[in-house]
Enzyme design. Structure first.
Site, PDB file in Angstrom:
ATOM      1  N   ARG A  74       0.822  -1.215   0.000  1.00  0.00           N
ATOM      2  CA  ARG A  74       0.000   0.000   0.000  1.00  0.00           C
ATOM      3  C   ARG A  74       0.858   1.269   0.000  1.00  0.00           C
ATOM      4  NH1 ARG A  74      -4.371  -1.664   4.585  1.00  0.00           N
ATOM      5  NH2 ARG A  74      -5.355  -3.397   3.493  1.00  0.00           N
TER       6      ARG A  74
ATOM      7  N   ASP B  38      -6.884  -2.961  -7.195  1.00  0.00           N
ATOM      8  CA  ASP B  38      -7.616  -3.485  -6.042  1.00  0.00           C
ATOM      9  C   ASP B  38      -7.922  -4.945  -6.322  1.00  0.00           C
ATOM     10  OD1 ASP B  38      -9.307  -2.445  -3.490  1.00  0.00           O
ATOM     11  OD2 ASP B  38     -10.388  -4.055  -4.514  1.00  0.00           O
TER      12      ASP B  38
ATOM     13  N   TYR C 137     -15.061 -12.129   0.439  1.00  0.00           N
ATOM     14  CA  TYR C 137     -15.836 -10.936   0.090  1.00  0.00           C
ATOM     15  C   TYR C 137     -17.112 -11.314  -0.658  1.00  0.00           C
ATOM     16  CZ  TYR C 137     -12.292  -7.469   1.395  1.00  0.00           C
ATOM     17  OH  TYR C 137     -11.429  -6.656   2.079  1.00  0.00           O
TER      18      TYR C 137
END
Length: 351
Positions: A26, A75, A153
């Protein structure tokens, strides 16, 4: 310097360079004011799928910090969006799916999508733009989410702390679980291969939520699919998960991983002993200490470097991603420190 001699790639090949390579998960993102300025008025997934924007964001931390690798700005849900899955990233929450995948019928519906049909044109264009600027100085790392984290997810419909539905599916309907995870492995592999084809020098597979699994569940229901996600990707592989200490050796994926990332919970010398002397370790500065006084942080970084000498080679990184409130000058200072320290390898023949 030919790109093959870049410290990161030498470390991944098992040769310990004179200077420990360093990059940050990140590193491209919210901690940088130039990133926040660039993102004004742009949704996350739109930024990921706009080639010149994604390329510029990828390059920002390389210019600012002098790190030894760029990590492609994207992402983990981008390949799912490319597959036609309806997903949005809600600020302050994360990926949210309009239609969670919870039944055998849901799994049949989503796995009917052919992973080979993903249109990766925008991704490859962004990678080419980055590689053109990095030249032969700095390698680019491509990345993708691991099947379990993506499935967590999808099944939960969004972020979750314990991933109860995903873990339940493994046992209540293992056929559907393996069908879904197998499909996600193909999706991730397609995404990684596209980045590699466009010029990425290495890839990292992220399994952010693997720490919620027991060792037996990881081995039976997850590891085979993670291995499939990197099969045939002709590039050095880094495999990283959070909370994976109880099954760290399995993160090697039967030798498919050239490096294993270690979070902040496990000292690197202990990790190296668990992993063996034929794999590189990556990590593992505690992100919480990025806000500590410099003498405290410096001592911690030096300790991480010392412990990393127990492995065949070491890539300095955080034990997870850069927190958004991090002062960027601290990251630059860490890079300067790491590049100034000479580490004597503890593994015989590591040079």
């Amino acid at each position: 310097m030919p790109l093959d001699d870049a410290p990161l790639l030498r470390a991944l090949s098992g040769t310990r360079p004179e200077t420990t390579p360093v990059w940050f998960m990140r590193q491209a993102g919210r901690s940088l004011p130039e990133y926040r300025d660039l993102r004004v008025g742009t949704r996350m997934l739109d930024a990921c799928l706009t080639p010149d924007l994604a390329a510029e964001i990828t390059l920002q931390p390389v210019r600012r910090h002098g790190v030894d690798a760029g990590i492609f700005f994207s992402d983990i849900v981008v390949p799912l969006r490319l597959a036609g899955v309806e997903v949005e990233i809600e600020p302050g929450r994360g990926p949210v799916f309009a239609d969670p995948v919870r039944s055998a019928a849901d799994v049949a519906r989503i796995t009917a999508i052919d992973p080979a049909s993903l249109d990766t044109t925008q991704i490859q264009e962004a990678v080419r733009l980055v590689v053109a600027e990095l030249g032969d100085r700095t390698p680019l790392i491509g990345f993708a989410g691991a099947p379990f984290t993506l499935a967590a997810y999808l099944v939960e419909g969004g972020p979750s702390k314990e991933h109860l539905r995903a873990r339940a599916m493994m046992h209540t309907d293992p056929e559907s679980w393996n069908r879904l995870a197998g499909w996600l492995a193909e999706v991730s592999r397609t995404f990684l291969a596209a980045q590699r084809t466009a010029g990425a020098s290495a890839v990292q597979l992220f399994d952010s939520w693997a720490g919620s699994l027991s060792p037996s569940d990881y081995r039976a229901f997850v590891a085979p699919h993670s291995a499939a996600a990197v099969d045939g990707v002709d590039a050095p592989v880094i495999h990283f998960g959070v909370g994976t200490g109880p099954f760290l050796a399995d993160m090697r994926l039967d030798g498919r991983a050239d490096a294993v990332g270690v979070d902040w919970r496990l000292p690197l010398d202990e990790a190296a002993a668990m992993l063996g002397d034929d794999v590189t370790v990556q990590g593992n500065i505690d992100p919480a200490l990025l806000t500590a006084p410099w003498p405290v942080l410096e001592a911690h970084v030096r300790d991480v470097l010392r412990r990393g000498a127990a492995a065949r080679a070491h890539i300095l990184n955080l034990g997870h991603g850069v927190p958004p409130e991090t002062d960027p000058t601290v990251l630059t200072r860490i890079v300067e420190l790491v590049h100034a320290v000479r580490v004597e390898p503890a593994v015989e023949g590591a040079r």
